[in-house]
Design a protein around this motif. Sequence first.
Motif, mmCIF file in Angstrom:
data_model
loop_
_atom_site.group_PDB
_atom_site.id
_atom_site.type_symbol
_atom_site.label_atom_id
_atom_site.label_comp_id
_atom_site.label_asym_id
_atom_site.label_seq_id
_atom_site.Cartn_x
_atom_site.Cartn_y
_atom_site.Cartn_z
ATOM 1 N N VAL A 172 -12.416 0.094 -16.541
ATOM 2 C CA VAL A 172 -11.749 1.081 -15.685
ATOM 3 C C VAL A 172 -10.299 1.256 -16.115
ATOM 4 N N PHE A 173 -9.666 0.143 -16.509
ATOM 5 C CA PHE A 173 -8.239 0.171 -16.811
ATOM 6 C C PHE A 173 -7.936 0.494 -18.269
ATOM 7 N N ARG A 174 -8.927 1.042 -18.963
ATOM 8 C CA ARG A 174 -8.632 1.594 -20.285
ATOM 9 C C ARG A 174 -7.940 2.943 -20.145
ATOM 10 N N LYS A 175 -7.990 3.509 -18.947
ATOM 11 C CA LYS A 175 -7.354 4.798 -18.685
ATOM 12 C C LYS A 175 -5.982 4.578 -18.064
ATOM 13 N N ALA A 176 -5.014 5.339 -18.550
ATOM 14 C CA ALA A 176 -3.645 5.195 -18.051
ATOM 15 C C ALA A 176 -3.553 5.489 -16.552
ATOM 16 N N MET A 177 -4.388 6.419 -16.051
ATOM 17 C CA MET A 177 -4.329 6.774 -14.634
ATOM 18 C C MET A 177 -4.656 5.576 -13.746
ATOM 19 N N ALA A 178 -5.594 4.747 -14.193
ATOM 20 C CA ALA A 178 -5.947 3.564 -13.404
ATOM 21 C C ALA A 178 -4.750 2.631 -13.289
ATOM 22 N N TRP A 179 -3.982 2.502 -14.373
ATOM 23 C CA TRP A 179 -2.779 1.665 -14.326
ATOM 24 C C TRP A 179 -1.713 2.283 -13.420
ATOM 25 N N ARG A 180 -1.622 3.605 -13.435
ATOM 26 C CA ARG A 180 -0.671 4.269 -12.533
ATOM 27 C C ARG A 180 -1.001 3.933 -11.080
ATOM 28 N N VAL A 181 -2.289 4.015 -10.745
ATOM 29 C CA VAL A 181 -2.725 3.740 -9.371
ATOM 30 C C VAL A 181 -2.482 2.277 -9.014
ATOM 31 N N LEU A 182 -2.825 1.360 -9.931
ATOM 32 C CA LEU A 182 -2.625 -0.062 -9.668
ATOM 33 C C LEU A 182 -1.147 -0.378 -9.462
ATOM 34 N N ASN A 183 -0.295 0.118 -10.373
ATOM 35 C CA ASN A 183 1.134 -0.174 -10.254
ATOM 36 C C ASN A 183 1.749 0.448 -9.003
ATOM 37 N N ALA A 184 1.301 1.651 -8.655
ATOM 38 C CA ALA A 184 1.789 2.272 -7.423
ATOM 39 C C ALA A 184 1.348 1.462 -6.207
ATOM 40 N N SER A 185 0.127 0.946 -6.246
ATOM 41 C CA SER A 185 -0.378 0.119 -5.147
ATOM 42 C C SER A 185 0.412 -1.180 -5.039
ATOM 43 N N VAL A 186 0.703 -1.772 -6.195
ATOM 44 C CA VAL A 186 1.504 -3.003 -6.204
ATOM 45 C C VAL A 186 2.885 -2.741 -5.608
ATOM 46 N N ALA A 187 3.497 -1.621 -5.993
ATOM 47 C CA ALA A 187 4.813 -1.277 -5.445
ATOM 48 C C ALA A 187 4.761 -1.138 -3.931
ATOM 49 N N LEU A 188 3.724 -0.461 -3.434
ATOM 50 C CA LEU A 188 3.586 -0.292 -1.988
ATOM 51 C C LEU A 188 3.394 -1.632 -1.282
ATOM 52 N N VAL A 189 2.589 -2.504 -1.877
ATOM 53 C CA VAL A 189 2.366 -3.832 -1.287
ATOM 54 C C VAL A 189 3.676 -4.610 -1.244
ATOM 55 N N MET A 190 4.393 -4.623 -2.370
ATOM 56 C CA MET A 190 5.664 -5.360 -2.440
ATOM 57 C C MET A 190 6.662 -4.842 -1.395
ATOM 58 N N TRP A 191 6.789 -3.517 -1.333
ATOM 59 C CA TRP A 191 7.766 -2.939 -0.411
ATOM 60 C C TRP A 191 7.353 -3.110 1.046
ATOM 61 N N SER A 192 6.054 -3.062 1.331
ATOM 62 C CA SER A 192 5.622 -3.256 2.714
ATOM 63 C C SER A 192 5.874 -4.683 3.170
ATOM 64 N N ILE A 193 5.651 -5.651 2.263
ATOM 65 C CA ILE A 193 5.951 -7.039 2.604
ATOM 66 C C ILE A 193 7.458 -7.220 2.789
ATOM 67 N N ALA A 194 8.242 -6.618 1.885
ATOM 68 C CA ALA A 194 9.707 -6.721 1.986
ATOM 69 C C ALA A 194 10.184 -6.098 3.298
ATOM 70 N N ALA A 195 9.617 -4.961 3.668
ATOM 71 C CA ALA A 195 10.004 -4.311 4.915
ATOM 72 C C ALA A 195 9.671 -5.163 6.125
ATOM 73 N N SER A 196 8.487 -5.789 6.082
ATOM 74 C CA SER A 196 8.106 -6.648 7.209
ATOM 75 C C SER A 196 9.032 -7.848 7.324
ATOM 76 N N LEU A 197 9.510 -8.360 6.171
ATOM 77 C CA LEU A 197 10.452 -9.468 6.200
ATOM 78 C C LEU A 197 11.809 -9.033 6.759
ATOM 79 N N LEU A 198 12.285 -7.876 6.317
ATOM 80 C CA LEU A 198 13.600 -7.416 6.758
ATOM 81 C C LEU A 198 13.605 -7.000 8.227
ATOM 82 N N LEU A 199 12.458 -6.473 8.690
ATOM 83 C CA LEU A 199 12.365 -6.053 10.079
ATOM 84 C C LEU A 199 11.964 -7.177 11.022
ATOM 85 N N GLY A 200 11.735 -8.348 10.427
ATOM 86 C CA GLY A 200 11.408 -9.516 11.243
ATOM 87 C C GLY A 200 9.977 -9.500 11.739
#
Length: 200
Positions: A172-200
């Motif tokens: 599946v990840f031989r296609k660049a689009m799959a990596w775009r989706v994965l990296n975007a998902s990782v960014a969202l996960v990271m930022w959502s966790i960071a937001a939950s930490l900052l908002l207590g």
Amino acid sequence: MTAQAYWAGFGLGLSLILAIGAQNAFVLRQGILRQHVLAVVLACALSDALLIAAGVAGFGRLVTALPWLSEVMRLGGAAFLLVYGALALRNALRGGDALEAASGPAPSLLQTLAICLTLTWANPHVYLDTVVLLGAVAADYDDRTSFAIGAMTASVVFFTTLGFGARLLAPVFRKAMAWRVLNASVALVMWSIAASLLLG
């Protein structure tokens, strides 16, 4: 060894690490790329084992007794996750991971382990879940050692399955689009966790 305590520890340990998070997303990515997978799996499993042992031994009470310690971990972890999420988003916008993985040099073992250990030890949720929560539940069992071994076993099983099972997604990840989706998902996960930490 008490089977009831062992399986209770296994079940709780597995449920706490099952949700996708910063560490799990990193293990998944390394597994897909097949880069330093064994080292990453061992680093995660050994880190969990140390944290579980600390929690069962009573370190959770120390974190509870020193509120400033959890505050430092919370803010430091949020800052790291915001930066890592930004890097993941940049990779999603560039969309070249699949090509870079094939032609460019892979990160060194030390670089990979540094990121892995930072994602593990700089995440305050790890201490709250693994140390405080597991430690509190383990205190209800007479055989806390079996409980801890069960939780450690769950960690080994999960990270091994995630790291080495991720290669099944390689087509599946031989296609660049799959990596775009994965990296975007990782960014969202990271930022959502960071937001939950900052908002207590």
